[in-house]
Design a protein around this motif. Structure first.
Motif, short mmCIF file in Angstrom:
data_model
loop_
_atom_site.label_atom_id
_atom_site.label_comp_id
_atom_site.label_asym_id
_atom_site.label_seq_id
_atom_site.Cartn_x
_atom_site.Cartn_y
_atom_site.Cartn_z
N LEU A 1 0.80 -1.21 0.00
CA LEU A 1 0.00 0.00 0.00
C LEU A 1 0.83 1.26 0.00
O LEU A 1 0.50 2.22 -0.68
CB LEU A 1 -0.95 -0.01 1.20
CG LEU A 1 -1.88 -1.22 1.18
CD1 LEU A 1 -2.90 -1.11 2.28
CD2 LEU A 1 -2.57 -1.36 -0.14
N HIS A 2 1.89 1.25 0.76
CA HIS A 2 2.62 2.49 0.86
C HIS A 2 3.77 2.57 -0.10
O HIS A 2 4.37 3.61 -0.26
CB HIS A 2 3.08 2.70 2.30
CG HIS A 2 1.90 2.63 3.21
ND1 HIS A 2 0.99 3.64 3.30
CD2 HIS A 2 1.45 1.66 4.03
CE1 HIS A 2 0.04 3.27 4.14
NE2 HIS A 2 0.29 2.08 4.59
N ALA A 3 4.10 1.47 -0.74
CA ALA A 3 5.10 1.57 -1.78
C ALA A 3 4.48 1.40 -3.16
O ALA A 3 5.12 1.67 -4.15
CB ALA A 3 6.18 0.51 -1.58
N VAL A 4 3.25 0.96 -3.21
CA VAL A 4 2.70 0.70 -4.53
C VAL A 4 1.32 1.29 -4.73
O VAL A 4 1.11 2.09 -5.63
CB VAL A 4 2.63 -0.81 -4.80
CG1 VAL A 4 2.04 -1.06 -6.17
CG2 VAL A 4 4.01 -1.40 -4.72
N ALA A 5 0.37 0.90 -3.91
CA ALA A 5 -1.01 1.28 -4.25
C ALA A 5 -1.40 2.66 -3.75
O ALA A 5 -1.83 3.51 -4.53
CB ALA A 5 -1.99 0.24 -3.73
N VAL A 6 -1.25 2.90 -2.46
CA VAL A 6 -1.75 4.15 -1.91
C VAL A 6 -0.96 5.34 -2.44
O VAL A 6 -1.51 6.28 -3.02
CB VAL A 6 -1.72 4.12 -0.37
CG1 VAL A 6 -2.01 5.49 0.20
CG2 VAL A 6 -2.73 3.12 0.14
N VAL A 7 0.36 5.29 -2.26
CA VAL A 7 1.12 6.45 -2.71
C VAL A 7 1.12 6.55 -4.22
O VAL A 7 1.13 7.64 -4.80
CB VAL A 7 2.57 6.43 -2.16
CG1 VAL A 7 2.56 6.44 -0.67
CG2 VAL A 7 3.35 5.28 -2.72
N LYS A 8 1.09 5.40 -4.87
CA LYS A 8 1.06 5.45 -6.33
C LYS A 8 -0.25 6.05 -6.81
O LYS A 8 -0.27 6.78 -7.80
CB LYS A 8 1.21 4.03 -6.91
CG LYS A 8 2.59 3.48 -6.76
CD LYS A 8 3.56 4.26 -7.62
CE LYS A 8 4.94 3.76 -7.45
NZ LYS A 8 5.80 4.65 -6.73
N ALA A 9 -1.34 5.75 -6.09
CA ALA A 9 -2.60 6.38 -6.47
C ALA A 9 -2.47 7.88 -6.38
O ALA A 9 -3.01 8.62 -7.20
CB ALA A 9 -3.72 5.89 -5.55
N GLY A 10 -1.71 8.33 -5.39
CA GLY A 10 -1.49 9.76 -5.24
C GLY A 10 -0.75 10.37 -6.42
O GLY A 10 -1.24 11.26 -7.10
N VAL A 11 0.44 9.85 -6.70
CA VAL A 11 1.20 10.48 -7.78
C VAL A 11 0.56 10.21 -9.13
O VAL A 11 0.61 11.04 -10.04
CB VAL A 11 2.69 10.05 -7.79
CG1 VAL A 11 3.42 10.69 -6.64
CG2 VAL A 11 2.83 8.56 -7.76
N PHE A 12 -0.07 9.04 -9.27
CA PHE A 12 -0.77 8.76 -10.52
C PHE A 12 -1.84 9.82 -10.76
O PHE A 12 -1.99 10.34 -11.87
CB PHE A 12 -1.39 7.36 -10.46
CG PHE A 12 -2.47 7.13 -11.46
CD1 PHE A 12 -3.81 7.27 -11.14
CD2 PHE A 12 -2.15 6.80 -12.76
CE1 PHE A 12 -4.81 7.07 -12.07
CE2 PHE A 12 -3.14 6.59 -13.71
CZ PHE A 12 -4.47 6.73 -13.36
N SER A 13 -2.61 10.11 -9.70
CA SER A 13 -3.67 11.11 -9.83
C SER A 13 -3.08 12.45 -10.26
O SER A 13 -3.64 13.14 -11.13
CB SER A 13 -4.43 11.29 -8.53
OG SER A 13 -4.93 10.05 -8.09
N ILE A 14 -1.95 12.82 -9.67
CA ILE A 14 -1.36 14.10 -10.03
C ILE A 14 -0.94 14.10 -11.50
O ILE A 14 -1.23 15.05 -12.25
CB ILE A 14 -0.15 14.44 -9.13
CG1 ILE A 14 -0.64 14.66 -7.70
CG2 ILE A 14 0.57 15.66 -9.64
CD1 ILE A 14 0.43 15.12 -6.76
N VAL A 15 -0.27 13.02 -11.92
CA VAL A 15 0.16 12.98 -13.33
C VAL A 15 -1.05 13.04 -14.25
O VAL A 15 -1.10 13.80 -15.22
CB VAL A 15 0.97 11.69 -13.62
CG1 VAL A 15 1.33 11.61 -15.09
CG2 VAL A 15 2.22 11.64 -12.78
#
Lengths: 504, 498, 121
Positions: A250-264
């Motif tokens: 979650l914190h290396a893949v899904a949760v934080v990735k959802a964050g930066v993915f959303s920004i991109v």
């Protein structure tokens, strides 16, 4: 290959499968082996579905599926596009690996409440699929919030005072930023732009002036708390109290990735790179992202707790992605997308290794790791590969993302970004290489005495854990040699963007 | 059927009224319950049929006793009150299965027949206020429902319920009397009591009459605001909700204040809208200010409460602030947000208080300290509670999000970013108090024998709760009924403004 | 001077308003619950007067149709006030009933004795 199901139904299935799995899991609560099998089968099916959608998307088709219109003009809808699919592939492929790892970890540590753990995990993955495949900002926001809510029980899994406190910070910060900053930005986008659909070229073309764009961009970037941009990052180190597989995925893949993915995704499809370049938005975001990269790396240097060091490393690496987007050239945006994938595989390897160290040797601090490499060669070997990935050295995947971002920065003469990348690479080396060095080249002693006397020396971790971390380490290297799929998807994403922006 | 159809408006009020009289003659609680159940279940169909008729062919006008308005009393159903009628009848119907066991526990058997009789009177009163087109008739029904409400609250098991009922009686009667004074002024100005006729005769307000018109506006606003618990006239609400029987709280929280809001909207937009230039008056600003005060102050007080019913009573005061915020904004999106929040908040609060009623049914307490670890023992109840709590916060995918969306768009349409941030910031406070309850219920170990023995309540209590929780999610996606009708009603109301 | 003359000409309204304010004051200032109800009753009575006074049209006769007369007093406010009186009576009765029960439950009807020691939590 003719598919029995249409791309549209596959799309719905991609989001539905994890939720169905979550619903099925409690049935097998009293038969743990069957329960774990359900998780693995669900994860496997999800990967197959995502791969099946990937084929038409790579050919240029954009399947979509719509549900109710919650407000006239905004529907609950899904759409498959290259960036989203990249994220979906990363998340779904890593879910299987993490499930294998979880089984080993949870059983070896005899963790309580395992069924609710696997159920929340599945829901979190379903939400991640929803974020990846959302067609408009509303759907993305809905699954984004669901992701926060479903990961809260995972973060507080231990139910200790410390865990509950961390859970409060986690929930408070993420829900707080999303409600107070992200939501108003979405509402304003709808009022100004007239729609919430992700559109190539952006929604705002010609509709808003530079000040408004700056304010909105700021609201989005800080409102998406999952991207851990400083100073709203401190939920991430706090969440390290969770079991390691939770931290890993979650914190290396899904949760934080959802964050930066959303920004991109928002930068490319809501604002539009062209619009932002014309409004001169690159400067301040580069500075903020760059500051986070450096500051987080500096803090990481001082951390003795291994997971906290990794957490700050994540904060720093996430801001690489934001930096790549902030530079606003096609190459750097491509690098940002690639880095989402690369960082995922490398970071998860590192967390798996940390969990392995905890499970078999009960080691949590860096200072305890002297000589552990000889006892647990697979674990520390994988760790080394992950560390090289973080620093950005070939032959690991981390090199590719950084390379493209750096190229983009050089191309647009964004010297601040170049400096940040070079300095931070050095810092990354500064906090990762010593661990590798200690593990392999120092004699055991120091903190390892906790693990017992000479007769009770730590051995390698249980086989599911070792299998998982070997797979991710291999993946991190494989991604370097075979970057075709992520590269193709990233190129498709920026394909519609004009290649004649300033700086090229 | 065709002989009944034109008389639907009067049936809406007569069914519960006759039911109340019948129930008053019975001795046994079970018979009275059966009568109440039958009456309550019939009402949503009546209201639904009327709303459907309004949607297809325009407002319904029904003359009582055949006396044509403005000489006779008229029942007039248009989009706005058709919607509210459907809401009140549906809540009344959904809460009845719940009532059987809950009232069985909390009211002594000798009084249950009276309880159901008075409950039907209350329902009749609320429906009457909503459906009538006559200003004084509205007062009469308002007092019918209020008097019935005082009785219902006073039947609570805690002796402080009597004090709460008394305080509500004093404040409520003052409010109703203020309303009557205002109606008196309107009558003196226009010579009529019919809403539509008053609006027509007030017309464009001749300048020598403006003081009287403003006085009338002031008195009716103050009076109705007391009934809808607008901050700072809300003092009666927390105690009334906290000490009333569980079913009464669930019912009142979903209906009583909503009907008062309806009356306020009707008066502001349909009656005074043409005569008074609201843009020149500070009415909008005052509403906004009081609404924001309600949203924040009440939410913050809720955070520190340990009695769960009182906590969510303060939460109601805050949510009413959202509704009056939309009225203060007075634009299409804002008013749509208000009207849709009438519905959305009603569902959410009914669900929350029903869940608390289930908790009380098993534990005998609604104190925060006593529900530690209850989630594992009463999973269905607490899950429904959590879903409703998410609806209260305004998570996307629930009804609360829809209301907040419209209100925020309304605020942006008025150019006020500050209001948008205030709206979302107050939701943050809701996260704190809802989060606290969720954390204690699900994430802490059970620490009392009462909790260890608890289980989900019987199906008759669970079913309404589950239905309401599902509605919280369903209407967060399918908003054609709620937001669709609300925006049409808002359009109609705003069109009547100067 | 003008103001004083208006006041004296409209002495009935002055009385009405005095009653209204007296009623409200009693409700606020007295802590005895029965006295509060008395204040409420006075307040409501003043409102009845407010409605009835304008019903008497200057030069009007009783509202019974008769060919000799053209101006009649207005009977409608009387009808309305009959309704309002009924409502008022019901409210007073209910209020007193609650006060009786409060007396049984708390032993007193003085609000400051009830709320003083036993903080309403």
């Amino acid at each position: 290959m003719t598919l029995p199901l249409s791309p549209e139904s596959l799309l719905v299935l991609a989001v539905l499968v994890p939720f169905l799995g979550a619903a099925a899991l409690p049935i097998f609560h009293y038969i743990p082996n069957l329960r774990e099998a359900v998780t693995l089968v669900t994860a496997g099916m999800l990967l197959l579905v995502v791969i099946a959608i990937a084929t038409p998307v790579m050919d240029g088709i954009r399947p979509e599926a719509s549900g109710f219109e919650i407000v006239p003009g905004i529907a609950f809808a899904l759409q498959a596009e290259p960036l989203g699919l990249l994220f979906a592939l990363v998340a779904s492929s890593l879910w299987i690996v993490t499930s294998v790892y979880s089984i080993g970890y949870m059983r070896a540590n005899a963790e309580p409440r395992q069924t609710s753990y696997y159920v929340c995990f599945a829901i979190a993955l379903g939400s991640t699929m929803g974020v990846a495949l959302a067609k408009n900002l509303f759907t993305l926001f809905l699954f984004y919030e669901l992701l926060t809510i479903s990961t809260y029980p995972l973060v507080t899994h231990k139910r200790s005072e410390e865990a509950m406190r961390a859970g409060r910070i986690y929930l408070g910060l993420l829900l707080g930023t999303s409600m107070v900053l992200f939501l108003p930005a979405i509402i304003a986008t709808f009022v100004i732009g007239g729609t919430l659909d992700f559109t190539p070229g952006g929604i705002f073309a010609g509709k808003a002036d530079a000040t408004v764009l700056a304010v909105l961009l700021g609201l989005y970037v800080f409102g998406i708390g999952k991207a851990a941009l400083m100073p709203l990052h401190f939920w991430l180190p706090a969440a390290m109290v969770a079991p390691t597989p939770v931290s890993a995925l979650l914190h290396a893949v899904a949760v934080v990735k959802a964050g930066v993915f959303s920004i991109v995704k928002i930068v490319v499809y809501v604002f539009g790179v062209e619009t932002l370049v014309q409004a001169g938005q690159s400067g301040w975001l580069t500075a903020v992202a760059g500051a986070t990269v450096i500051a987080a790396s500096v803090i990481a240097l001082k951390q003795d707790n291994l997971k906290r060091r990794l957490a700050y490393s994540t904060v720093s690496q996430l801001s690489y992605v934001i930096l790549g987007v902030a530079i606003l050239t096609p190459l750097s945006v491509l690098g940002a997308a690639m880095h989402i994938a690369a960082h995922a595989w490398c970071k998860i390897t590192l967390f798996f290794a940390a969990g392995s160290l905890y499970t078999s040797a009960h080691l949590t601090e860096v200072s305890q790791l002297d000589g552990i490499g000889r006892r647990m060669p697979w674990t520390m070997g994988a760790f080394t590969i992950g560390a090289l990935g973080m620093i950005g050295l070939p032959p690991t995947a981390g090199f590719i993302g950084k390379w493209f971002i750096l190229s983009g920065a050089l191309q647009s003469a964004n010297w601040l970004a170049v400096v940040v990348i070079i300095v931070s690479t050095g810092l990354n080396a500064g906090y990762f290489l010593p661990i590798v060095f200690r593990a392999f080249f120092r004699p055991p002693g120091g903190g390892a005495s906790e693990a017992g006397a000479e007769s009770d020396m730590p051995r390698e971790a249980p086989w599911p854990i070792v299998a998982a971390l070997s797979m991710t380490a291999a993946g991190a290297i494989a991604l370097f040699f075979f970057p075709d799929v992520p590269l193709a998807l990233s190129k498709l994403m920026i394909g519609a963007e004009a290649w004649t922006t300033t700086g090229l | 059927m065709s002989s009944v159809w034109p008389h639907l408006p009067i049936l809406q009020v007569v069914i519960p009224l006759m039911g109340a009289i019948l129930a008053a003659f019975t001795r046994r609680g079970a018979t009275a319950y059966a009568i109440a159940l039958a009456a309550s279940l019939a009402l949503p169909f009546v209201a639904g049929a009327m709303l459907w008729q309004v949607l297809s062919s325009g407002p319904i006008s029904y003359a009582i006793g055949g006396w044509e308005p403005p000489f006779g009393i008229e029942y007039r159903v248009d989009l706005l009150n058709g919607f509210v009628l459907l809401l009140v009848s549906t809540v009344g119907a959904v809460i009845m299965p719940f009532a059987y066991r809950s009232v069985g526990l909390e009211i002594d058997s000798g009084r249950q027949a009276w309880f159901y009789s008075v409950y039907l009177l209350c329902l009749a009163g609320l429906l009457g206020v909503t459906i009538t087109g006559d200003a004084f008739n509205a007062f009469v029904f308002l007092e019918i429902s209020s008097l019935a409400t005082y009785v219902l609250i006073a039947l609570g098991h805690d002796r402080r319920a009597l004090l709460a009922a008394y305080q509500y009686l004093i404040m409520g009667t003052v409010g109703a009397t203020f309303y009557v004074i205002g109606v008196g002024f309107l009558y003196l100005l226009t010579g009529t009591l019919n809403f539509v006729d008053i609006a027509a005769r007030l017309g464009d307000a001749p300048p020598d009459r403006i003081n009287a018109i403003l006085a009338a506006l002031a008195f009716v606003s103050a009076g109705v605001s007391l009934k809808l618990a607008l901050f700072p006239l809300h003092a009666w609400l927390p105690n009334a909700y906290a000490y009333a029987p569980s079913m009464v709280t669930a019912f009142l929280a979903a209906t009583a204040t909503k009907v008062a809001v309806y009356l306020l909207i009707r008066l502001f937009f349909s009656v005074f809208g043409q005569a008074v230039d609201f843009a020149a008056l500070p009415v909008g600003e005052i509403m906004l200010l009081l609404s924001i005060a309600a949203m924040f102050v009440a939410s913050i007080i809720a955070v520190f409460e340990t009695n769960l019913k009182r906590m969510f009573a303060y939460s109601s005061v805050a949510q009413i602030g959202y509704i009056t915020l939309g009225i203060g904004l007075a634009n299409q999106a804002g008013l749509t947000g208000s009207i849709v929040h009438l519905f959305n908040h009603a569902i959410v609060k009914a669900a929350l208080f029903a869940a608390l009623g289930c908790v009380f049914f098993r534990l005998g307490s609604v104190s925060l300290a006593d529900i530690s670890g209850l989630g594992r023992r009463m999973p269905v109840t607490l899950t429904a509670f959590t879903v409703a709590g998410l609806g209260l916060i305004g998570t996307p995918g629930t009804v609360g999000f829809i209301s907040k969306w419209y209100l925020a768009v309304g605020a942006l349409d008025n150019g006020s970013w500050l209001l948008v941030f205030l709206i979302v910031a107050s939701s943050l406070i809701a996260i704190v108090y809802v989060g606290r309850v969720v954390e204690v219920a699900w994430f802490r170990p059970a620490n009392s024998p009462a909790v260890a023995e608890a289980a989900d309540p019987p199906l008759s209590m669970l079913l309404p709760l589950i239905l309401l929780a599902l509605a919280t999610i369903y209407f967060g996606f399918d908003t054609r009924l709620t937001a669709g009708v609300a925006s049409m009603a808002a359009e109609m109301l705003i069109g009547g403004l100067r | 001077m003008e103001a004083l003359r208006t006041l004296i000409e409209h002495y009935n309204y002055v009385v009405t308003i005095l009653l209204m304010v007296t009623g409200l004051y009693i409700m606020v200032a007295r802590s005895n619950m029965v006295k509060k109800l008395v204040g409420l009753a006075i307040f409501q009575t003043s409102v009845y007067l407010l409605y009835l006074e304008p019903a008497k049209i200057v030069g009007g006769t009783a509202p019974i149709l008769d060919p000799d007369y053209t101006v009649y007093s207005n009977p409608l406010p009387h009808v309305l006030i009959l309704t309002a009186i009924v409502v008022g009576v019901a409210t007073l009765a209910l209020g007193l009933a609650i006060v009786v029960r409060i007396n049984e439950a708390f032993g007193t009807v003085e609000e400051d004795q009830i709320f003083g020691p036993d903080r309403d939590r």
